[in-house]
Design a protein around this motif. Structure first.
Motif, PDB file in Angstrom:
ATOM      1  N   PRO A 192       0.833  -1.206   0.000  1.00 40.19           N
ATOM      2  CA  PRO A 192       0.000   0.000   0.000  1.00 40.19           C
ATOM      3  C   PRO A 192       0.871   1.261   0.000  1.00 40.19           C
ATOM      4  N   PRO A 193       0.315   2.404  -0.374  1.00 38.29           N
ATOM      5  CA  PRO A 193       1.125   3.613  -0.530  1.00 38.29           C
ATOM      6  C   PRO A 193       1.735   4.121   0.763  1.00 38.29           C
ATOM      7  N   GLU A 194       1.044   3.975   1.889  1.00 37.86           N
ATOM      8  CA  GLU A 194       1.570   4.546   3.128  1.00 37.86           C
ATOM      9  C   GLU A 194       2.870   3.894   3.573  1.00 37.86           C
ATOM     10  N   VAL A 195       3.133   2.667   3.126  1.00 38.03           N
ATOM     11  CA  VAL A 195       4.370   1.979   3.495  1.00 38.03           C
ATOM     12  C   VAL A 195       5.573   2.579   2.774  1.00 38.03           C
ATOM     13  N   LEU A 196       5.353   3.239   1.639  1.00 35.44           N
ATOM     14  CA  LEU A 196       6.436   3.739   0.805  1.00 35.44           C
ATOM     15  C   LEU A 196       6.927   5.123   1.215  1.00 35.44           C
ATOM     16  N   SER A 197       6.459   5.630   2.313  1.00 33.30           N
ATOM     17  CA  SER A 197       6.859   6.975   2.733  1.00 33.30           C
ATOM     18  C   SER A 197       8.372   7.124   2.931  1.00 33.30           C
ATOM     19  N   PRO A 198       9.132   6.082   3.372  1.00 30.52           N
ATOM     20  CA  PRO A 198      10.587   6.263   3.469  1.00 30.52           C
ATOM     21  C   PRO A 198      11.262   6.533   2.133  1.00 30.52           C
ATOM     22  N   LEU A 199      10.581   6.240   1.025  1.00 32.30           N
ATOM     23  CA  LEU A 199      11.174   6.418  -0.313  1.00 32.30           C
ATOM     24  C   LEU A 199      10.660   7.673  -1.003  1.00 32.30           C
ATOM     25  N   ALA A 200      10.046   8.556  -0.271  1.00 28.10           N
ATOM     26  CA  ALA A 200       9.367   9.702  -0.879  1.00 28.10           C
ATOM     27  C   ALA A 200      10.290  10.565  -1.712  1.00 28.10           C
ATOM     28  N   THR A 201      11.543  10.689  -1.326  1.00 29.29           N
ATOM     29  CA  THR A 201      12.450  11.607  -2.014  1.00 29.29           C
ATOM     30  C   THR A 201      13.496  10.907  -2.864  1.00 29.29           C
ATOM     31  N   GLN A 202      13.464   9.592  -2.971  1.00 33.60           N
ATOM     32  CA  GLN A 202      14.513   8.893  -3.709  1.00 33.60           C
ATOM     33  C   GLN A 202      13.993   8.002  -4.824  1.00 33.60           C
TER      34      GLN A 202
END
Length: 527
Positions: free
Chosen positions: A259-269
């Motif tokens: 799900p999208p909320e899990v990907l928050s650590p990758l927001a800028t990379q």
């Protein structure tokens, strides 16, 4: 004692001498009637000749093996006199051939739990076969690290894993791993993860969720496939995934069903995202809102019946350059505007939609709203069924709206590559619409940068295709527009072999003199 032994031997000799002898050969081919006392003598003679046959057969086998050995030696001598071209290849060339062969059997995206899994077995056998041909091939293969830097870590295969990856030398590795309870495989993954650049990770949740462990920091990992076989309701799945994504600081490409909320650590990379599961068009928006630096997105949209969808404001994504939308059920009402109406993509350059009923208005509005410059457009268009509720609208969109879409300022003046596929149960309609072909064959003011065309066609459109090629070549020389470098034409199989006109070899050779490469492909079956 010695006298008794001698007397016994003399007695046996007297008994044998007293027995009547029988000349069996003299009785052959006669009418002699065998007496009861002669039967054992005849049977003994038969047994004696049977043993002779066995001895002769053994001698024949020995001589046959000797003959085969001599023939093998003679053939080896001839190989020295007339060596195979394969023997003359330098090891570097042979290594490149092996690498090209192994590239045809790449690492499976979804690894199996053992070496007997179908997707793992094909990959393993392609490498192991190279070691079993001859000594030279084995030496060359083992001295080529790029053949061994990809590997599916399997259950109970620790020895094979170590030897395989040791042959990779110091090259970065690509691993495929099926999370399971085998502790040795987990240790091997953790040991090689610092060298790993690409990782395919399949996590069977459910019964295996308790085997999840902390993965060490992977500073070189740039591409990750993360697939979960079950849902996300388990309490350990989401924290484990967030911890994993925090340990990959260089990750730029992700293929997942998370799900999208899990990907928050990758927001800028993260720059490339591919979603594995079917997803509703509006569920794509949260991914774009979280991943601000995303440049490429691949999604499989789950078609939705009806035209009713929530009213949401369009979102703007400043960095997305490539959007690929594939519909899971193309023969349901797959209205593309459900997604396109909610996007503003000012840097969009590549758009790929397939297969879908074509409606030009959502595309044109997206282009106008985004003020983008489309250089690559791929449309996989499905001809609407006569019972389709919007049959007339969809039919008009294909015949007329397609040209209007291409002539829009955001497309026509910047388009470099155009891919067009027509899908229908009726073979007669699997061709490019005549209006669009006339547009491409006419003035090049609308397409000054066009260099590649991929079109479906029929034999009846050959004259128009030739006009298209001639006009592009003329405008290239006189008006300085881009040269049409590649034209791929997809024929239906009924056009070939029945005397109908199609691009002949002479036509293709004439066109190639202008610098255009023409490739023809026969389209068989129903799409």
């Amino acid at each position: 004692m010695q006298r008794e032994t001698r007397s016994r031997k003399k007695e046996k000799t007297r008994v044998k001498a007293s027995q009547p002898s029988l000349d069996v050969f003299s009785l052959l081919k006669t009418n002699h009637v065998t007496a009861p006392h002669e039967r054992p003598l005849i049977e003994a003679s038969i047994e004696r000749y049977r043993r002779g046959i066995e001895s002769a057969e053994e001698e024949i086998r020995r001589l046959s093996n000797k003959q085969a050995t001599y023939e093998f030696i003679i053939e080896a001598h001839y190989n020295l006199l007339h060596p195979s071209p394969m023997r003359t290849l330098p090891p570097e060339i042979l290594s490149d051939i092996f690498a090209a062969y192994c590239d045809m059997h790449g690492l499976p995206d979804r690894p199996g739990p053992s070496h007997m899994s179908c997707n793992n077995r094909t990959f393993l056998q392609s490498r192991m076969h190279l070691l079993q041909i001859c000594r030279r091939w084995r030496e060359v293969a083992l001295s080529t690290p790029r053949l061994w830097n990809t590997f599916p870590i399997i259950r109970k295969g620790a020895v094979l894993d170590q030897r395989w990856l040791a042959s990779a030398g110091k090259l970065p590795v690509e691993l495929s791993y099926h999370v399971n309870v085998h502790k040795r495989a987990q240790q091997l993954l953790c040991a090689y993860l610092p060298r790993c650049e690409t990782l395919h990770l399949h996590v069977p949740t459910g019964g295996h969720v308790d085997t999840l462990y902390r993965i060490p920091r992977a500073s070189r990992l740039t591409t990750l496939t993360l697939q979960f076989s079950d849902n996300w309701h388990h309490s350990r799945i989401q924290p484990w995934t967030e911890s994993l994504l925090q340990s990959v600081p260089e990750l730029i490409s992700l293929t997942t069903n998370s799900p999208p909320e899990v990907l928050s650590p990758l927001a800028t990379q993260l720059s490339h995202l591919s979603l594995l599961d079917f997803i509703h068009p509006l569920d794509v928006l949260p991914y774009l809102q979280i991943l601000k630096q995303l440049k490429s997105l691949h999604v499989i949209l789950l078609a939705r019946e009806g035209n009713n969808h929530p009213e949401l404001e369009p979102i703007t994504h400043e960095h997305l350059q490539s959007l690929h939308c594939k519909y899971a059920h193309p023969f349901v009402d797959d209205r593309p505007e459900i997604l396109l109406d909610h996007l503003i993509l000012p840097r969009l350059r590549h758009l790929d939609i397939k297969p879908s009923t074509f409606y030009p208005e959502p595309l044109i509005k997206l282009f106008e709203r985004s003020s983008c410059q489309i250089s690559t457009l791929a449309l996989d268009v499905r001809w609407p069924h006569p019972r389709h509720e919007n049959y007339k609208l969809a039919k008009a969109g294909i015949k007329d709206g397609l040209g209007e879409c291409l002539k829009s300022p955001q497309v026509g003046k910047h388009l470099k590559k155009f891919f067009f596929v027509m899908r229908d149960f009726d073979e007669a309609r699997k061709k490019i619409p005549d209006a669009l072909l006339q547009l491409l064959s006419g003035t090049t003011d609308h397409f000054p940068k066009l260099s590649e065309l991929h079109l479906p066609s029929s034999s009846k459109q050959v004259p128009q295709i030739l006009d298209l090629l001639k006009n592009r070549a003329s405008d290239y020389r006189e008006n300085g527009v881009a040269q049409l470098k590649l034209l791929e034409i997809q024929y239906k199989d009924s056009d070939v072999g029945y005397g109908e006109p199609h691009l002949s070899d002479r036509d293709i050779a004439t066109v190639r003199k202008t610098g255009t490469v023409v490739e023809t492909r026969i389209r068989t079956g129903k799409i």
